[in-house]
Motif scaffolding. Structure first.
Motif, PDB file in Angstrom:
ATOM      1  N   GLY A   3       0.810  -1.213   0.000  1.00 54.38           N
ATOM      2  CA  GLY A   3       0.000   0.000   0.000  1.00 54.38           C
ATOM      3  C   GLY A   3       0.842   1.261   0.000  1.00 54.38           C
ATOM      4  O   GLY A   3       0.576   2.198  -0.761  1.00 54.38           O
ATOM      5  N   CYS A   4       1.853   1.292   0.849  1.00 53.47           N
ATOM      6  CA  CYS A   4       2.715   2.481   0.923  1.00 53.47           C
ATOM      7  C   CYS A   4       3.487   2.678  -0.377  1.00 53.47           C
ATOM      8  O   CYS A   4       3.593   3.806  -0.890  1.00 53.47           O
ATOM      9  CB  CYS A   4       3.677   2.363   2.100  1.00 53.47           C
ATOM     10  SG  CYS A   4       2.875   2.489   3.721  1.00 53.47           S
ATOM     11  N   TYR A   5       4.031   1.585  -0.918  1.00 52.36           N
ATOM     12  CA  TYR A   5       4.789   1.676  -2.178  1.00 52.36           C
ATOM     13  C   TYR A   5       3.907   2.209  -3.301  1.00 52.36           C
ATOM     14  O   TYR A   5       4.284   3.139  -4.017  1.00 52.36           O
ATOM     15  CB  TYR A   5       5.327   0.295  -2.534  1.00 52.36           C
ATOM     16  CG  TYR A   5       6.068   0.229  -3.848  1.00 52.36           C
ATOM     17  CD1 TYR A   5       7.381   0.670  -3.948  1.00 52.36           C
ATOM     18  CD2 TYR A   5       5.456  -0.291  -4.990  1.00 52.36           C
ATOM     19  CE1 TYR A   5       8.070   0.603  -5.158  1.00 52.36           C
ATOM     20  CE2 TYR A   5       6.130  -0.356  -6.194  1.00 52.36           C
ATOM     21  CZ  TYR A   5       7.433   0.083  -6.275  1.00 52.36           C
ATOM     22  OH  TYR A   5       8.104   0.024  -7.465  1.00 52.36           O
ATOM     23  N   THR A   6       2.721   1.643  -3.438  1.00 48.85           N
ATOM     24  CA  THR A   6       1.836   2.037  -4.535  1.00 48.85           C
ATOM     25  C   THR A   6       1.277   3.436  -4.333  1.00 48.85           C
ATOM     26  O   THR A   6       0.966   4.137  -5.300  1.00 48.85           O
ATOM     27  CB  THR A   6       0.681   1.024  -4.670  1.00 48.85           C
ATOM     28  OG1 THR A   6       1.221  -0.298  -4.748  1.00 48.85           O
ATOM     29  CG2 THR A   6      -0.160   1.286  -5.910  1.00 48.85           C
ATOM     30  N   SER A   7       1.157   3.876  -3.071  1.00 47.49           N
ATOM     31  CA  SER A   7       0.603   5.210  -2.804  1.00 47.49           C
ATOM     32  C   SER A   7       1.441   6.309  -3.454  1.00 47.49           C
ATOM     33  O   SER A   7       0.905   7.361  -3.822  1.00 47.49           O
ATOM     34  CB  SER A   7       0.507   5.452  -1.296  1.00 47.49           C
ATOM     35  OG  SER A   7       1.796   5.626  -0.710  1.00 47.49           O
ATOM     36  N   ALA A   8       2.747   6.077  -3.594  1.00 50.23           N
ATOM     37  CA  ALA A   8       3.601   7.086  -4.227  1.00 50.23           C
ATOM     38  C   ALA A   8       3.209   7.298  -5.683  1.00 50.23           C
ATOM     39  O   ALA A   8       3.198   8.431  -6.184  1.00 50.23           O
ATOM     40  CB  ALA A   8       5.068   6.663  -4.128  1.00 50.23           C
ATOM     41  N   PHE A   9       2.852   6.223  -6.368  1.00 52.49           N
ATOM     42  CA  PHE A   9       2.453   6.319  -7.775  1.00 52.49           C
ATOM     43  C   PHE A   9       1.032   6.878  -7.899  1.00 52.49           C
ATOM     44  O   PHE A   9       0.743   7.639  -8.827  1.00 52.49           O
ATOM     45  CB  PHE A   9       2.562   4.942  -8.439  1.00 52.49           C
ATOM     46  CG  PHE A   9       3.955   4.391  -8.441  1.00 52.49           C
ATOM     47  CD1 PHE A   9       4.826   4.691  -9.483  1.00 52.49           C
ATOM     48  CD2 PHE A   9       4.413   3.598  -7.402  1.00 52.49           C
ATOM     49  CE1 PHE A   9       6.124   4.201  -9.488  1.00 52.49           C
ATOM     50  CE2 PHE A   9       5.706   3.098  -7.394  1.00 52.49           C
ATOM     51  CZ  PHE A   9       6.571   3.403  -8.432  1.00 52.49           C
ATOM     52  N   ILE A  10       0.157   6.493  -6.965  1.00 51.51           N
ATOM     53  CA  ILE A  10      -1.193   7.070  -6.938  1.00 51.51           C
ATOM     54  C   ILE A  10      -1.105   8.571  -6.714  1.00 51.51           C
ATOM     55  O   ILE A  10      -1.807   9.367  -7.343  1.00 51.51           O
ATOM     56  CB  ILE A  10      -2.041   6.419  -5.832  1.00 51.51           C
ATOM     57  CG1 ILE A  10      -2.250   4.927  -6.103  1.00 51.51           C
ATOM     58  CG2 ILE A  10      -3.380   7.148  -5.696  1.00 51.51           C
ATOM     59  CD1 ILE A  10      -3.160   4.614  -7.250  1.00 51.51           C
ATOM     60  N   CYS A  11      -0.228   8.970  -5.799  1.00 53.27           N
ATOM     61  CA  CYS A  11      -0.042  10.390  -5.482  1.00 53.27           C
ATOM     62  C   CYS A  11       0.308  11.185  -6.732  1.00 53.27           C
ATOM     63  O   CYS A  11      -0.294  12.230  -7.005  1.00 53.27           O
ATOM     64  CB  CYS A  11       1.056  10.546  -4.433  1.00 53.27           C
ATOM     65  SG  CYS A  11       1.609  12.250  -4.193  1.00 53.27           S
ATOM     66  N   GLU A  12       1.254  10.699  -7.508  1.00 51.23           N
ATOM     67  CA  GLU A  12       1.676  11.433  -8.696  1.00 51.23           C
ATOM     68  C   GLU A  12       0.588  11.467  -9.758  1.00 51.23           C
ATOM     69  O   GLU A  12       0.442  12.457 -10.476  1.00 51.23           O
ATOM     70  CB  GLU A  12       2.960  10.821  -9.259  1.00 51.23           C
ATOM     71  CG  GLU A  12       4.181  11.052  -8.378  1.00 51.23           C
ATOM     72  CD  GLU A  12       4.436  12.536  -8.143  1.00 51.23           C
ATOM     73  OE1 GLU A  12       5.142  13.161  -8.952  1.00 51.23           O
ATOM     74  OE2 GLU A  12       3.910  13.082  -7.140  1.00 51.23           O
ATOM     75  N   ALA A  13      -0.192  10.385  -9.861  1.00 50.07           N
ATOM     76  CA  ALA A  13      -1.303  10.375 -10.813  1.00 50.07           C
ATOM     77  C   ALA A  13      -2.352  11.406 -10.414  1.00 50.07           C
ATOM     78  O   ALA A  13      -2.853  12.171 -11.255  1.00 50.07           O
ATOM     79  CB  ALA A  13      -1.920   8.979 -10.884  1.00 50.07           C
ATOM     80  N   VAL A  14      -2.680  11.444  -9.118  1.00 54.25           N
ATOM     81  CA  VAL A  14      -3.681  12.398  -8.633  1.00 54.25           C
ATOM     82  C   VAL A  14      -3.160  13.826  -8.762  1.00 54.25           C
ATOM     83  O   VAL A  14      -3.902  14.741  -9.152  1.00 54.25           O
ATOM     84  CB  VAL A  14      -4.060  12.089  -7.172  1.00 54.25           C
ATOM     85  CG1 VAL A  14      -4.968  13.180  -6.602  1.00 54.25           C
ATOM     86  CG2 VAL A  14      -4.757  10.734  -7.080  1.00 54.25           C
ATOM     87  N   ARG A  15      -1.885  14.030  -8.445  1.00 45.62           N
ATOM     88  CA  ARG A  15      -1.315  15.384  -8.563  1.00 45.62           C
ATOM     89  C   ARG A  15      -1.341  15.860 -10.010  1.00 45.62           C
ATOM     90  O   ARG A  15      -1.619  17.047 -10.284  1.00 45.62           O
ATOM     91  CB  ARG A  15       0.119  15.399  -8.036  1.00 45.62           C
ATOM     92  CG  ARG A  15       0.728  16.795  -7.950  1.00 45.62           C
ATOM     93  CD  ARG A  15       2.033  16.762  -7.182  1.00 45.62           C
ATOM     94  NE  ARG A  15       3.086  16.110  -7.932  1.00 45.62           N
ATOM     95  CZ  ARG A  15       3.979  16.750  -8.702  1.00 45.62           C
ATOM     96  NH1 ARG A  15       3.921  18.080  -8.821  1.00 45.62           N
ATOM     97  NH2 ARG A  15       4.920  16.082  -9.323  1.00 45.62           N
ATOM     98  N   ALA A  16      -1.078  14.953 -10.942  1.00 46.89           N
ATOM     99  CA  ALA A  16      -1.157  15.319 -12.357  1.00 46.89           C
ATOM    100  C   ALA A  16      -2.586  15.707 -12.727  1.00 46.89           C
ATOM    101  O   ALA A  16      -2.810  16.640 -13.500  1.00 46.89           O
ATOM    102  CB  ALA A  16      -0.683  14.154 -13.225  1.00 46.89           C
ATOM    103  N   GLY A  17      -3.565  14.967 -12.157  1.00 47.34           N
ATOM    104  CA  GLY A  17      -4.959  15.312 -12.412  1.00 47.34           C
ATOM    105  C   GLY A  17      -5.328  16.666 -11.827  1.00 47.34           C
ATOM    106  O   GLY A  17      -6.064  17.439 -12.452  1.00 47.34           O
ATOM    107  N   ILE A  18      -4.804  16.951 -10.638  1.00 46.72           N
ATOM    108  CA  ILE A  18      -5.063  18.260 -10.016  1.00 46.72           C
ATOM    109  C   ILE A  18      -4.523  19.382 -10.895  1.00 46.72           C
ATOM    110  O   ILE A  18      -5.152  20.438 -11.043  1.00 46.72           O
ATOM    111  CB  ILE A  18      -4.432  18.315  -8.610  1.00 46.72           C
ATOM    112  CG1 ILE A  18      -5.196  17.383  -7.647  1.00 46.72           C
ATOM    113  CG2 ILE A  18      -4.429  19.738  -8.062  1.00 46.72           C
ATOM    114  CD1 ILE A  18      -4.552  17.230  -6.289  1.00 46.72           C
ATOM    115  N   ASN A  19      -3.373  19.145 -11.503  1.00 46.47           N
ATOM    116  CA  ASN A  19      -2.754  20.179 -12.344  1.00 46.47           C
ATOM    117  C   ASN A  19      -3.535  20.432 -13.629  1.00 46.47           C
ATOM    118  O   ASN A  19      -3.309  21.452 -14.300  1.00 46.47           O
ATOM    119  CB  ASN A  19      -1.314  19.790 -12.677  1.00 46.47           C
ATOM    120  CG  ASN A  19      -0.392  19.896 -11.474  1.00 46.47           C
ATOM    121  OD1 ASN A  19      -0.668  20.651 -10.538  1.00 46.47           O
ATOM    122  ND2 ASN A  19       0.688  19.134 -11.472  1.00 46.47           N
ATOM    123  N   THR A  20      -4.422  19.486 -14.004  1.00 45.07           N
ATOM    124  CA  THR A  20      -5.234  19.707 -15.206  1.00 45.07           C
ATOM    125  C   THR A  20      -6.446  20.600 -14.930  1.00 45.07           C
ATOM    126  O   THR A  20      -7.075  21.088 -15.864  1.00 45.07           O
ATOM    127  CB  THR A  20      -5.746  18.369 -15.776  1.00 45.07           C
ATOM    128  OG1 THR A  20      -6.655  17.748 -14.850  1.00 45.07           O
ATOM    129  CG2 THR A  20      -4.597  17.419 -16.071  1.00 45.07           C
TER     130      THR A  20
END
Length: 214
Positions: free
Chosen positions: A92-109
């Protein structure tokens, strides 16, 4: 086919273990990922720094090494939990880093004016993010989050090396019983296909319903 029929309960137990790991680790990854994405765009410098360190360390740490650190390291500090729980934490912790970047990219859109308009109405940063920005960002991040969770399901195979019941680990028992290793892995691969195709189907439905139409 004999290897499957003769060991149906063994395969079923392994498949259920993989499903449990995938579901629980996915929930943890989604929660932590969204929180860390919020940290990374927060106006507070300390939160941004924490989110950046979290993502940088976890994305650049081999998952196997993280398993060793969690499953073998934490008990040395007095934290003793079932190995499955440790595996869920590591995944969960490992994958959360990749989820974080995906969500942050979505926020930037999301146009900056959306957040500014929300704050001009008296909303706090948390309210504008949760009520205005994230719902719009969610539409654009459905495909990458789906791909990330499919990768999580496949990464769960590492847990079998740490005495956690999951699908790939069944090959050890089957090998000891004298079954063909080739057919054993064929049915293991089928099990992983069932899990990953189910995740893909769920996110395809989500994308058709809420995704951005191009």
């Amino acid at each position: 086919m004999d290897v499957l029929l003769d060991n149906w309960s063994l395969y079923g137990e392994g498949l259920w273990g993989t499903v449990q790991l995938t579901l629980l680790a996915s929930l943890l990854a989604l929660v932590l990922g969204v929180i860390m994405a919020a940290f990374r765009v927060a106006p507070v410098a300390s939160l941004r720094a924490f989110g950046t360190v979290w993502v940088t360390v976890l994305r650049n740490t081999p998952l196997t090494l993280l398993f060793f650190a969690v499953l073998l390291g934490l008990p040395r500090f007095g934290l003793v939990l079932p190995f499955q729980t440790f595996a869920i934490l590591a995944l969960g912790c490992y994958t959360s880093a990749f989820i974080c970047e995906a969500v942050r990219a979505g926020i930037n859109t999301v146009p900056v004016g959306q957040g500014e308009a929300a704050r001009s109405l008296g909303m706090t940063f948390g309210q504008s993010l949760g009520d205005v920005v994230l719902p719009q960002a969610f539409r654009s991040v459905i495909p990458p989050i789906g791909s990330t969770l499919i990768a999580l399901a496949k990464n769960s195979a590492i847990a079998g090396s740490f005495s956690v019941v999951e699908l790939l680990g069944t090959y050890k028992t089957l090998n000891e019983l004298g079954y063909s290793i080739v057919w054993s892995f064929v049915w293991i691969a089928v099990g992983y296909l069932i899990v990953t195709l189910t995740i893909s189907l769920v996110f395809n439905v989500l994308e058709r319903r809420w995704g951005i139409v191009r």
